[in-house]
Design a protein around this motif. Sequence first.
Motif, short mmCIF file in Angstrom:
data_model
loop_
_atom_site.label_atom_id
_atom_site.label_comp_id
_atom_site.label_asym_id
_atom_site.label_seq_id
_atom_site.Cartn_x
_atom_site.Cartn_y
_atom_site.Cartn_z
N LEU A 1 -21.90 22.53 32.42
CA LEU A 1 -21.91 21.23 33.11
C LEU A 1 -22.15 21.42 34.61
CD1 LEU A 1 -18.78 19.58 31.43
CD2 LEU A 1 -21.17 18.92 31.09
N LEU A 2 -22.04 22.67 35.07
CA LEU A 2 -22.13 22.92 36.52
C LEU A 2 -23.53 23.36 36.92
CD1 LEU A 2 -18.82 24.95 37.04
CD2 LEU A 2 -19.16 22.47 37.25
N ASP A 3 -23.99 22.81 38.04
CA ASP A 3 -25.28 23.21 38.61
C ASP A 3 -25.23 24.65 39.13
OD1 ASP A 3 -26.91 21.00 38.31
OD2 ASP A 3 -25.96 19.98 40.00
N LEU B 1 -4.33 29.58 33.40
CA LEU B 1 -5.00 28.49 34.12
C LEU B 1 -6.17 28.03 33.27
CD1 LEU B 1 -5.61 26.75 36.62
CD2 LEU B 1 -6.87 28.70 37.56
N GLU B 2 -6.13 26.77 32.83
CA GLU B 2 -7.24 26.24 32.04
C GLU B 2 -8.04 25.28 32.91
OE1 GLU B 2 -6.32 23.69 28.74
OE2 GLU B 2 -8.42 23.66 28.11
N LEU B 3 -9.34 25.52 33.00
CA LEU B 3 -10.20 24.71 33.88
C LEU B 3 -11.01 23.71 33.05
CD1 LEU B 3 -11.29 27.77 35.97
CD2 LEU B 3 -9.73 25.96 36.70
N GLY B 4 -11.12 22.48 33.51
CA GLY B 4 -11.83 21.46 32.74
C GLY B 4 -11.11 21.22 31.43
N ALA B 5 -9.81 20.94 31.53
CA ALA B 5 -8.95 20.90 30.33
C ALA B 5 -9.22 19.67 29.46
CB ALA B 5 -7.49 20.91 30.76
N GLY B 6 -9.91 18.66 30.01
CA GLY B 6 -10.25 17.49 29.22
C GLY B 6 -9.00 16.78 28.71
N PHE C 1 -20.00 10.90 29.96
CA PHE C 1 -19.26 11.10 28.72
C PHE C 1 -17.75 11.23 28.95
CE2 PHE C 1 -18.37 13.75 24.81
CZ PHE C 1 -18.54 12.70 23.93
N TYR C 2 -17.36 11.65 30.16
CA TYR C 2 -15.93 11.91 30.39
C TYR C 2 -15.27 10.82 31.22
CZ TYR C 2 -17.57 16.39 28.81
OH TYR C 2 -18.15 17.37 28.06
N ASP C 3 -15.95 9.68 31.44
CA ASP C 3 -15.30 8.67 32.29
C ASP C 3 -14.63 7.58 31.46
OD1 ASP C 3 -16.96 6.47 31.85
OD2 ASP C 3 -18.13 6.77 33.67
N ASP D 1 -11.13 19.83 41.10
CA ASP D 1 -12.52 20.21 40.85
C ASP D 1 -12.56 21.72 40.66
OD1 ASP D 1 -15.19 20.90 41.04
OD2 ASP D 1 -15.63 19.48 42.64
N MET D 2 -13.02 22.16 39.51
CA MET D 2 -12.98 23.61 39.24
C MET D 2 -13.90 24.40 40.15
SD MET D 2 -15.00 24.15 35.69
CE MET D 2 -15.22 22.62 34.81
N THR D 3 -14.79 23.74 40.87
CA THR D 3 -15.68 24.48 41.76
C THR D 3 -15.11 24.61 43.17
OG1 THR D 3 -16.96 22.55 42.51
CG2 THR D 3 -17.68 23.61 40.48
N SER E 1 -15.50 14.28 44.30
CA SER E 1 -16.81 13.85 44.76
C SER E 1 -17.83 13.83 43.62
CB SER E 1 -17.30 14.78 45.86
OG SER E 1 -17.36 16.09 45.37
N LYS E 2 -17.71 14.78 42.69
CA LYS E 2 -18.69 14.81 41.60
C LYS E 2 -18.63 13.54 40.78
CE LYS E 2 -19.26 19.68 41.09
NZ LYS E 2 -18.56 19.99 42.31
N ALA E 3 -17.39 13.10 40.47
CA ALA E 3 -17.25 11.91 39.64
C ALA E 3 -17.83 10.69 40.35
CB ALA E 3 -15.78 11.69 39.32
N GLU F 1 -8.29 19.38 35.75
CA GLU F 1 -9.34 18.50 35.22
C GLU F 1 -9.76 17.51 36.29
OE1 GLU F 1 -11.24 17.96 32.30
OE2 GLU F 1 -11.93 16.19 33.40
N LEU F 2 -11.07 17.21 36.31
CA LEU F 2 -11.63 16.32 37.34
C LEU F 2 -11.55 14.83 36.96
CD1 LEU F 2 -13.32 16.27 40.01
CD2 LEU F 2 -15.36 16.40 38.57
N SER F 3 -11.78 14.54 35.68
CA SER F 3 -11.92 13.13 35.27
C SER F 3 -10.57 12.44 35.11
CB SER F 3 -12.69 13.08 33.94
OG SER F 3 -12.34 11.93 33.21
C1 LIG Z 1 -16.85 20.05 27.41
S1 LIG Z 1 -15.45 19.27 28.11
C2 LIG Z 1 -14.21 20.40 27.58
C3 LIG Z 1 -12.84 19.82 27.63
C4 LIG Z 1 -11.76 20.71 27.00
N1 LIG Z 1 -11.64 21.99 27.68
C5 LIG Z 1 -12.08 20.95 25.54
O1 LIG Z 1 -12.25 22.09 25.14
O2 LIG Z 1 -12.16 19.96 24.81
C6 LIG Z 1 -15.63 19.63 29.83
C7 LIG Z 1 -14.52 19.06 30.70
O3 LIG Z 1 -14.72 19.53 32.03
C8 LIG Z 1 -14.47 18.47 32.93
N2 LIG Z 1 -15.18 18.76 34.17
C9 LIG Z 1 -16.49 18.66 34.43
N3 LIG Z 1 -16.76 19.06 35.68
C10 LIG Z 1 -15.58 19.43 36.22
C11 LIG Z 1 -15.19 19.95 37.49
N4 LIG Z 1 -16.11 20.17 38.44
N5 LIG Z 1 -13.90 20.23 37.69
C12 LIG Z 1 -12.96 20.03 36.73
N6 LIG Z 1 -13.27 19.52 35.52
C13 LIG Z 1 -14.56 19.24 35.26
C14 LIG Z 1 -14.96 17.24 32.21
O4 LIG Z 1 -14.40 16.06 32.75
C15 LIG Z 1 -14.50 17.54 30.78
O5 LIG Z 1 -13.20 17.08 30.55
#
Ligand SMILES: C[S@@+](CC[C@H](N)C(=O)[O-])C[C@H]1O[C@@H](n2cnc3c(N)ncnc32)[C@H](O)[C@@H]1O
Length: 275
Positions: free
Chosen positions: A144-146, A68-73, A31-33, A122-124, A3-5, A92-94
């Motif tokens: 990045l999170l509110d 577990l790595e969150l927001g792995a990009g 930036f991540y799309d 979604d990490m949230t 939903s965030k994306a 990862e969300l994107s």
């Molecule tokens: C600053 S980047 C870091 C990426 C990677 N961990 C690194 O160190 O290069 C933040 C990452 O979090 C992802 N992200 C943002 N909000 C997210 C969410 N709610 N759930 C999962 N991933 C999310 C973005 O798409 C992006 O890939």
Amino acid sequence: MGSKAEHGPIRPARADILLASVGERGVLCDFYDENASDIFRDLAADAGGTEEAHGFSALIRPESGAVLELGAGTGRLTIPLLELGWEVTALELSAAMLATLRQRLADAPADLRDRCTVVPGDMTAFALGKRFGTAVLSPSTIDLLDDVDRPGLYSSVREHLEPGGRFLVGMANPDASGRQEPLERTQEFTGRSGRRYVLHAKVYPSEEIRDVTIHPADESLDPFVICVNRFRVITPDQIARELEQAGFDVVARTPLPGVRNHELVLEAQLSGRPS
Ligand SMILES: C[S@@+](CC[C@H](N)C(=O)[O-])C[C@H]1O[C@@H](n2cnc3c(N)ncnc32)[C@H](O)[C@@H]1O
């Protein structure tokens, strides 16, 4: 999930000015799309991952099992963590980031690839149906999170940690940089391709946000891609307080080695207290 994306990119004032000036050539994107992925690759966005992965790895107890790595990009930390021998679940969300991560894994030796599970999520708000000894969040990610989304991150992580498990949260350390960040700055830099870019960052203190806009310096390009990103201005003290309220004990703050040299890891351990 996702939903965030779907909310689309935010619209910093800077991006509005650029869009007005380039007209129909302008493409505004997060930036991540997908639209930003060429620029993202060109910006050497995976710099420093190996040093940071060593920093995180030193804080992971050998017996703690899969990470577990969150927001792995695109795997800036994931790949070096795998190279260090860890088993990693990368969430990862994107979709664009996930596609690059999957491609990197496909190109990696089978031994690395086989120790990585990639999860769109979604990490949230996630439910993976398994627990981990350690959850890792790279710097510039929790911001990045509110405010309203971070509690979801903490409770999701809590539900995925084994008893005594650790949540390692990377963050900028405002005390280490030794200088006050200006409220507004514009900087030109060169990508891997030799192409020049302009970065504009503006802090809005009353709203506690920092908007970052990156675009090619050549404003005649078609399409003219304007990448935007919004960070919350939050301190390690604030995140430590939130973690404590969410049922973690923050047991240490450790400087994180890396290219930026002003980052730290908050080491949060699941407390026995009910939250
Ligand atoms: C600053 S980047 C870091 C990426 C990677 N961990 C690194 O160190 O290069 C933040 C990452 O979090 C992802 N992200 C943002 N909000 C997210 C969410 N709610 N759930 C999962 N991933 C999310 C973005 O798409 C992006 O890939």
